[in-house]
Write a protein that holds these residues in place. Structure first.
Motif, short mmCIF file in Angstrom:
data_model
loop_
_atom_site.label_atom_id
_atom_site.label_comp_id
_atom_site.label_asym_id
_atom_site.label_seq_id
_atom_site.Cartn_x
_atom_site.Cartn_y
_atom_site.Cartn_z
N VAL A 187 0.81 -1.17 -0.04
CA VAL A 187 0.03 -0.17 0.10
C VAL A 187 0.92 1.40 0.14
CG1 VAL A 187 -1.68 1.10 1.27
CG2 VAL A 187 -1.89 -1.30 1.13
N MET A 188 0.57 1.97 -1.00
CA MET A 188 1.08 3.47 -1.03
C MET A 188 0.23 4.61 -1.09
SD MET A 188 3.54 4.75 -4.30
CE MET A 188 4.48 3.43 -4.83
N PRO A 189 0.05 4.91 -0.05
CA PRO A 189 -0.90 6.21 0.03
C PRO A 189 -0.31 7.29 -0.48
CG PRO A 189 -0.93 5.09 2.23
CD PRO A 189 0.30 4.77 1.49
N GLY A 190 -1.54 8.21 -1.22
CA GLY A 190 -1.02 9.36 -1.69
C GLY A 190 -1.07 10.41 -0.40
N VAL A 191 -0.20 11.39 -0.30
CA VAL A 191 -0.35 12.15 0.94
C VAL A 191 -0.26 13.68 0.37
CG1 VAL A 191 0.86 10.38 2.55
CG2 VAL A 191 2.30 11.90 1.08
N ALA A 192 -0.67 13.89 -0.79
CA ALA A 192 -0.47 15.26 -1.20
C ALA A 192 -1.28 16.14 -0.45
CB ALA A 192 -0.81 15.48 -2.48
N ALA A 193 -0.76 17.46 -0.15
CA ALA A 193 -1.61 18.62 0.58
C ALA A 193 -0.79 19.80 0.14
CB ALA A 193 -1.53 18.36 1.85
N TYR A 194 -1.90 20.83 0.39
CA TYR A 194 -1.32 22.40 0.16
C TYR A 194 -0.12 22.57 0.93
CZ TYR A 194 -5.34 23.32 -3.12
OH TYR A 194 -6.07 23.37 -3.89
N GLY A 195 -0.04 22.28 2.22
CA GLY A 195 1.15 22.59 2.93
C GLY A 195 1.87 21.33 3.36
N SER A 196 3.15 21.52 3.47
CA SER A 196 4.19 20.70 4.02
C SER A 196 3.77 19.91 5.36
CB SER A 196 5.52 21.09 4.13
OG SER A 196 6.04 21.50 2.74
N ALA A 197 3.03 20.59 6.43
CA ALA A 197 2.85 20.21 7.64
C ALA A 197 1.85 19.16 7.40
CB ALA A 197 2.38 21.33 8.69
N GLU A 198 0.62 19.50 6.65
CA GLU A 198 -0.47 18.57 6.29
C GLU A 198 -0.04 17.54 5.70
OE1 GLU A 198 -4.91 18.35 4.49
OE2 GLU A 198 -3.73 20.20 4.33
N ALA A 199 0.90 17.42 4.66
CA ALA A 199 1.38 16.37 3.94
C ALA A 199 2.19 15.30 4.90
CB ALA A 199 2.36 16.81 2.77
N ARG A 200 2.95 15.89 5.84
CA ARG A 200 3.84 15.19 6.85
C ARG A 200 2.79 14.36 7.71
NH1 ARG A 200 8.38 15.28 10.26
NH2 ARG A 200 7.99 13.62 11.59
N ARG A 201 1.46 15.14 8.07
CA ARG A 201 0.54 14.40 8.92
C ARG A 201 0.05 13.32 8.40
NH1 ARG A 201 -0.69 19.87 10.74
NH2 ARG A 201 -2.19 20.02 9.00
N TRP A 202 -0.05 13.48 6.85
CA TRP A 202 -0.83 12.32 6.25
C TRP A 202 0.26 11.24 6.20
CZ3 TRP A 202 -5.41 11.50 6.55
CH2 TRP A 202 -6.26 12.53 6.41
N ALA A 203 1.66 11.37 5.79
CA ALA A 203 2.55 10.32 5.91
C ALA A 203 2.80 9.58 7.09
CB ALA A 203 3.90 11.13 5.31
#
Length: 300
Positions: free
Chosen positions: A81-97
């Motif tokens: 499983v390789m979820p997409g973690v795209a987000a407008y901000g780096s902090a949000e993308a990091r949270r999804w990662a």
């Protein structure tokens, strides 16, 4: 000749999964779990939830997190499983990662910053921040939608930073793989658009983040493995037959088209959330004709 072996979790056929929605447009998690398990059983190597094909932009945070958890459980192996973690901000993308890591996923797929046209310094900082979550990061180069182009030179810098292990290449430029290999020989190339599968595989790609296996997994996996094995006698006729469908993956209506093909192939595709509108009559007829032709030739 055997196809190239799958050495890392992001290698092979990784399906960017469509997300089944009920008529009221709520997420049908049971149907999604069944779809993920079915794709694995059909010979796909793994799944990529919460990509554009999974309509992640329309999901609320709880929906998006639950999709990842369902995918990991249904796949039976988080490395698939390789979820997409795209987000407008780096902090949000990091949270999804971080959420993907907690759920047990094996890697993540990350677009560059796309709220504005980020420069190289911002792009490198963005990927470095998400890489700190500890999962291998696959960069996603889609300059048409993000307006940020991960050029071969920039990819080499990201790989040199230790921020990315691979790139999903969606530029459509079949010349790029050779320059990427020259500048970043350790960076894995993944096919990012269905309609350049043959060209990028021959150029050295070790995986395919794929759309049309949602509808026709057996035929598309057979095509991938034939090309990976350099069996062009088998691959070329199959590629020609499937190409009218595969090129929909590079059109703005790709989600609707793939879901329509799923419905025609006996799977559940279903509706899309706004602002995606249904296909026009002309578009629907074209998808139907190409899908029915493939099915008539036994390419289920």
């Amino acid at each position: 000749m055997n196809a190239r072996p799958r050495l890392r979790p992001w290698h092979g056929v990784m399906v960017a999964t469509a997300l089944p929605l009920r008529p009221d447009l709520s997420v049908d998690y049971d149907a999604y779990a069944e779809h993920v398990a079915w794709l694995i059983a059909q010979g796909c190597d793994g799944v990529v939830p919460n990509g554009s094909l999974g309509e992640y932009q329309t999901l609320d945070p709880e929906e998006r997190a639950r999709v990842v958890r369902v995918a990991v459980e249904a796949a039976g192996d988080g490395a698939r499983v390789m979820p997409g973690v795209a987000a407008y901000g780096s902090a949000e993308a990091r949270r999804w990662a971080d959420q993907a890591a907690e759920a047990g996923a094996g890697s993540v797929l990350l677009l560059p910053p796309n709220a504005y046209r980020a420069d190289e310094r911002a792009v490198r900082a963005h990927y470095a921040e998400v890489a700190r979550a500890g999962l291998p990061v696959v960069a996603y180069n889609n300059p048409y939608d993000t307006r940020v182009d991960l050029t071969p030179g920039l990819l080499a810098a990201l790989h040199g930073d230790g921020s990315v292990v691979a790139v999903k290449e969606f530029s459509g430029d079949v010349r790029r793989p050779y320059e990427i290999a020259e500048l970043a020989p350790g960076l894995d190339l993944l096919i990012g658009a269905d309609d350049v599968l043959l060209e990028l595989s021959l150029a050295g790609a070790v995986g395919w983040i794929a759309g049309y296996p949602n509808a026709l997994p057996a035929a598309t996996c057979a095509l991938y493995h034939a090309v990976a094995a350099r069996d062009l006698d088998a691959a070329l006729p199959l590629y020609r037959t499937l190409h009218p469908l595969l090129r929909w993956d590079s059109k703005p209506e790709f989600v609707q088209a793939i879901k329509a093909s799923m419905d025609l192939a006996g799977r559940y595709g279903g509706p899309t959330r706004p602002p995606r509108a249904p296909l026009t009559d002309e578009q629907a007829a074209a998808v139907r004709a190409a899908t029915e032709k493939a099915l008539a030739e036994g390419l289920a």
